[in-house]
Design a protein around this motif. Structure first.
Motif, PDB file in Angstrom:
ATOM      1  N   GLY B 282     -10.351  -2.344   5.593  1.00 58.59           N
ATOM      2  CA  GLY B 282     -10.122  -2.825   4.227  1.00 58.59           C
ATOM      3  C   GLY B 282     -10.338  -1.814   3.107  1.00 58.59           C
ATOM      4  N   GLY B 283     -10.213  -0.521   3.371  1.00 59.27           N
ATOM      5  CA  GLY B 283     -10.369   0.468   2.304  1.00 59.27           C
ATOM      6  C   GLY B 283     -11.604   1.344   2.467  1.00 59.27           C
ATOM      7  N   SER B 286     -10.858   5.149   3.115  1.00 63.26           N
ATOM      8  CA  SER B 286     -10.455   5.787   1.848  1.00 63.26           C
ATOM      9  C   SER B 286     -11.665   5.972   0.944  1.00 63.26           C
ATOM     10  N   GLY B 301      -4.207   9.183  -1.589  1.00 59.95           N
ATOM     11  CA  GLY B 301      -4.447   7.746  -1.612  1.00 59.95           C
ATOM     12  C   GLY B 301      -4.177   7.077  -0.292  1.00 59.95           C
ATOM     13  N   GLY B 302      -4.067   5.752  -0.352  1.00 61.97           N
ATOM     14  CA  GLY B 302      -3.862   4.998   0.877  1.00 61.97           C
ATOM     15  C   GLY B 302      -3.401   3.592   0.589  1.00 61.97           C
ATOM     16  N   ILE B 303      -3.124   2.883   1.679  1.00 59.38           N
ATOM     17  CA  ILE B 303      -2.699   1.490   1.563  1.00 59.38           C
ATOM     18  C   ILE B 303      -3.701   0.628   2.312  1.00 59.38           C
ATOM     19  N   VAL B 304      -4.211  -0.399   1.643  1.00 60.74           N
ATOM     20  CA  VAL B 304      -4.996  -1.400   2.349  1.00 60.74           C
ATOM     21  C   VAL B 304      -4.010  -2.494   2.767  1.00 60.74           C
ATOM     22  N   CYS B 305      -3.683  -2.492   4.065  1.00 62.38           N
ATOM     23  CA  CYS B 305      -2.642  -3.402   4.551  1.00 62.38           C
ATOM     24  C   CYS B 305      -3.313  -4.517   5.337  1.00 62.38           C
ATOM     25  N   TYR B 306      -3.963  -5.407   4.579  1.00 63.16           N
ATOM     26  CA  TYR B 306      -4.761  -6.426   5.251  1.00 63.16           C
ATOM     27  C   TYR B 306      -3.866  -7.501   5.857  1.00 63.16           C
ATOM     28  N   VAL B 310       2.172  -6.935   4.329  1.00 62.45           N
ATOM     29  CA  VAL B 310       2.012  -5.605   3.735  1.00 62.45           C
ATOM     30  C   VAL B 310       2.271  -4.520   4.774  1.00 62.45           C
ATOM     31  N   GLU B 314       5.192  -2.362   3.296  1.00 58.04           N
ATOM     32  CA  GLU B 314       4.772  -1.081   2.720  1.00 58.04           C
ATOM     33  C   GLU B 314       4.789   0.055   3.725  1.00 58.04           C
ATOM     34  N   PHE B 344       3.175   8.825   1.774  1.00 58.39           N
ATOM     35  CA  PHE B 344       2.405   9.635   0.831  1.00 58.39           C
ATOM     36  C   PHE B 344       2.713  11.124   0.982  1.00 58.39           C
TER      37      PHE B 344
END
Lengths: 413, 413
Positions: B282-283, B286, B301-306, B310, B314, B344
């Motif tokens: 969950g982040g 990061s 950066g990053g993606i929180v793909c919960y 997503v 994404e 990214f």
């Protein structure tokens, strides 16, 4: 009842770890109305532990021991307490079952050492270990109660709360009860909170009021001495109403609740969702939300937009804003919150953009943080100047983001 | 030299604060080769403090006291130690000057209470306070040294390092020095590490080897007793080589280094970047990276793909994989790592997808976690079964993601 706490473990005397168990147990005992007069730490040494037990026996009615219940030969607590109390060790069948089950399910052979963990002091009241293998126990010797707990906080904490605390409550049943309630605040500093409640704090007798500042939040512990829990709550009622009339807008919860738990439960209840766009907190807001089990119902995800490029490409922050205002700005926070809400198609969007340090950024000072909250109705942005070093600023900013989300949801109709 | 540490302060016994000073001082004393055999905490109570001093006097050569040097009537440490040593208190002129200067520059009237802070025990060696008002001091009584320090860590830490440590070094000048080095490991459990080093641990004399498990990592502290630091390092050299030949692939750093610091420094050195796609953490991956100052050079950066949506929208995880393998799968981790690397435009992509619990998911058990690392060369996926509750699984998974990133970067040419 006078208590003391003895931690057993050479790693504490080497300074490898901090004795956080003593703080936890002290807080718990005090909330039960049991006074704690001493903490001690001794190493994994039979003679020094025995000597410390003799000292404790002479001055306390309740001795809590932590650590030294594991499988290795360094783990001596049970043996030394048994010898001190003139008892032998005996096998606890339930603990043995737990240990056998643990090794069977992992298909790992059980060593003889592990069997030692199922031994308890003869005649002891046993506390099961829900998160590990070594059981805890309570024995009484010459009027003094000895309670033994495993050292790892992840085992001690649930064992104390679920088993030892009810056990102590039953020992205390015929005495007065002490009932505590904690009010939790965010978005206001300790001294500002205290100054608004100064007269109440000065007049305190029963209930008492104890403020405590934690990272990014402040708590007030109210403690009542009464004949019953109902009487204690009755005594607190008007004080709580008075406190809330003065600083209620900063309160987010009660007792052990965390900001993230309050937020997730509130979103679940309202059937709302949120997504996060994080720059200086780097994913901490998202992570805190996902610490709460059930978060998936309210949180699809977020973007960690640490670089300016990601803010523009992923969240539609306009080149004009980046040029004129910079990434750390009210307009930046607004666009990030609105952008992430749109991208993830959620009811709410939250953004954090700021300067965590150690260097200033865009000519803006360390500690300057903007937090945006976007909803269908509108977007609000808070400008903050946070103190502390890099990681403290990140922690505080993340907590405030959760707090502003809670306050926004509370106002949504 | 045998030492013990006594903290004075009712706030510790109430559980309001943790005794972090004991950990700091223990680490310092051990690094000087002074064994610490006991820690104690007593409240602001003259009789109980006097009784604790009598106990300490009977069993130690060096007693360090923290707290109780402030201006209020609760602050009793100096008075009680002076009485214990049969001495009186006397005004320290330098401390008095510091206090007067403090109040003059702030244009606040000085109260009589503040004058008390400038009193020291007759004949004491005084340690100046560079960050506060109350001086520390050292007195010898019947062969036992008593060292008194203020309680706030921000005052104690510089006072110890700048004044008390040199003072103790001069007391120890004719003795041996103790030098420690910590090896840090990840991706291997404590018992697996110990069993591979069992013969070395059993044979240990000088240097000694002390393993310690922390959340998601294990450390080995090597400690040498020698005439000089150079001799100590010489003694350790072949032992370190032997340990590394057996378990070197799990080592990520030395001494106080964290996984995130090692990773960020390594990426900076190699001029590489990384982005993160996180589901069950969950982040947190990061956020850990952005705790390190300078992270912006290597982490856009990053993606929180919960949510599954997503992951698909994404990060391009294909509907086919989601249907056949599920989001928690090797194929899922691979697509997430590759997807975030592409999105990214970074050299590396890392992904974490798993079941943090408390409920199982897609029919998969709690603790099942896949970690993917994508580079220009290839993508590797690790399948793990992690123990513990939800937050422990998240912490461990995040640390392992950092560890696999480090190991991947080390192998890149």
């Amino acid at each position: 009842m006078q208590a003391e706490i003895i931690a057993v473990g050479t790693e504490l005397l080497l300074g490898q770890i901090t004795n956080t168990n003593a703080r936890f147990l002290s807080e718990q005992l005090n909330s039960l109305g049991i006074s704690v007069y001493f903490h001690s730490v001794v190493g994994d040494n039979p003679d020094r532990l025995a000597a410390q037990l003799a000292i404790a026996h002479s001055r306390s009615d309740l001795v809590l021991l932590t650590g030294g219940l594991g499988p290795t030969k360094d783990d001596l607590t049970k043996e030394i307490v048994a010898r001190h109390a003139g008892r032998s060790l005996t096998l606890d069948l339930q603990a043995m079952e737990t240990i056998q089950h643990f090794f069977e399910t992992r298909q790992v052979p059980m060593t003889e050492n592990n069997r030692r963990q199922a031994l308890v002091i003869e005649g002891a009241h046993v506390f099961p270990n829900e998160t590990g293998l070594a059981p805890g126990m309570a024995v009484k010797h010459e009027g003094v109660w000895y309670l033994l707990f495993p050292g790892p906080p992840s085992e001690l904490t649930p064992m104390f709360k679920n088993h030892a605390r009810p056990f102590l409550e039953s020992l205390l049943a015929d005495q007065h009860i002490v009932h505590s309630k904690v009010m939790r605040f965010c978005g206001i500093g300790e001294s500002a909170l205290e100054s608004r409640l100064e007269d109440l704090i000065d007049q305190q007798t029963n209930p008492t009021i104890a403020p405590l500042a934690k990272e990014g939040e402040v708590t007030l512990r109210l403690t009542s001495l009464a004949k019953s829990k109902a009487e204690a709550e009755q005594q607190m009622r008007s004080l709580i109403a008075e406190i809330q009339s003065r600083v209620g807008k900063y309160q987010y919860g009660w007792d052990e609740e965390t900001l993230e738990e309050v937020l997730v439960r509130l979103l679940q209840k309202r059937n709302l969702t949120v997504a996060a766009a994080e720059s200086c907190t780097g994913g901490l807001v998202s992570h805190l939300i996902t610490r709460v089990s059930g978060a998936s119902q309210v949180f699809p995800g977020g973007i960690v937009c640490y670089s300016t490029g990601v803010k523009a490409a992923e969240l539609g922050v306009s080149p004009e804003v980046l040029r004129q205002d910079g990434a750390v700005s009210e307009a930046g926070a607004r666009m990030l919150a609105e952008g992430v809400r749109q991208k993830f198609n959620t009811n709410l969007g939250v953004s954090v953009t700021g300067v965590a340090g150690p260097e200033q950024q865009e000519g803006k000072p360390v500690g300057l943080v903007y937090i945006g909250v976007a909803s269908a109705q509108d977007t609000t942005v808070q400008k903050l100047n946070l103190g502390g070093l890099r990681n403290t600023i990140q922690q505080r900013a993340a907590k405030l983001a959760l707090f502003y989300l809670i306050k926004t949801v509370e106002t949504l109709v």
